[in-house]
Scaffold this motif. Sequence first.
Motif, short mmCIF file in Angstrom:
data_model
loop_
_atom_site.label_atom_id
_atom_site.label_comp_id
_atom_site.label_asym_id
_atom_site.label_seq_id
_atom_site.Cartn_x
_atom_site.Cartn_y
_atom_site.Cartn_z
N THR A 164 -4.40 -2.13 -5.73
CA THR A 164 -5.75 -2.81 -5.70
C THR A 164 -6.00 -3.26 -7.05
OG1 THR A 164 -6.44 -1.21 -3.98
CG2 THR A 164 -8.43 -2.34 -5.27
N GLY A 165 -6.37 -4.14 -6.98
CA GLY A 165 -6.76 -5.51 -7.80
C GLY A 165 -8.57 -4.19 -8.84
N SER A 166 -8.22 -4.00 -10.44
CA SER A 166 -9.58 -4.28 -10.80
C SER A 166 -11.08 -5.22 -10.31
CB SER A 166 -9.65 -4.08 -12.51
OG SER A 166 -9.48 -5.19 -13.29
N VAL B 55 -7.95 -10.29 -12.89
CA VAL B 55 -7.36 -10.55 -12.58
C VAL B 55 -6.37 -10.55 -14.18
CG1 VAL B 55 -6.90 -12.66 -12.70
CG2 VAL B 55 -5.05 -11.84 -11.48
N ASP C 67 -5.22 -7.14 -15.30
CA ASP C 67 -4.81 -7.06 -13.77
C ASP C 67 -3.23 -7.53 -15.14
OD1 ASP C 67 -6.20 -5.18 -12.72
OD2 ASP C 67 -6.33 -7.04 -10.92
N MET D 110 -5.70 1.90 -11.57
CA MET D 110 -5.27 0.35 -9.54
C MET D 110 -5.23 2.17 -9.04
SD MET D 110 -4.77 -2.87 -11.28
CE MET D 110 -3.89 -2.36 -12.47
#
Length: 113
Positions: free
Chosen positions: A13-15, A18, A21, A1
């Motif tokens: 920044t998220g993948s 969630v 993550d 990330m």
Amino acid sequence: MKKKTINNVEVETGSGNVFADLGLPDADKLKIKSGLVIEIAKAIRKLGLTQEEAARRMGIVQPKVSAMMRGDFSNLSERKLMDCLNRLGYDIEIKVTPTTAPLGHLHLVLGMA
């Protein structure tokens, strides 16, 4: 990330998932199930159904609808959630395509009219 700093706060920044993550097992499955539940909730609202009416139409009991609306869908399989959407009058299309990567991925594309 990818990390960056905004107003002296480090932000990642998220993948796009969630659940992944957060490091949860079965993250892809959870993403798909949660997406299906969101669409079921939208359909119930759009159709103006009570939980009891929705339960009858989907072929499940009202307490399961109540739990689903509260975000507890652990007792329902992906297949059952898809069946619920079908019974609410929605089509589901599953598309399989080859990937150039060594490992494929699950993607959920939602697009209700």
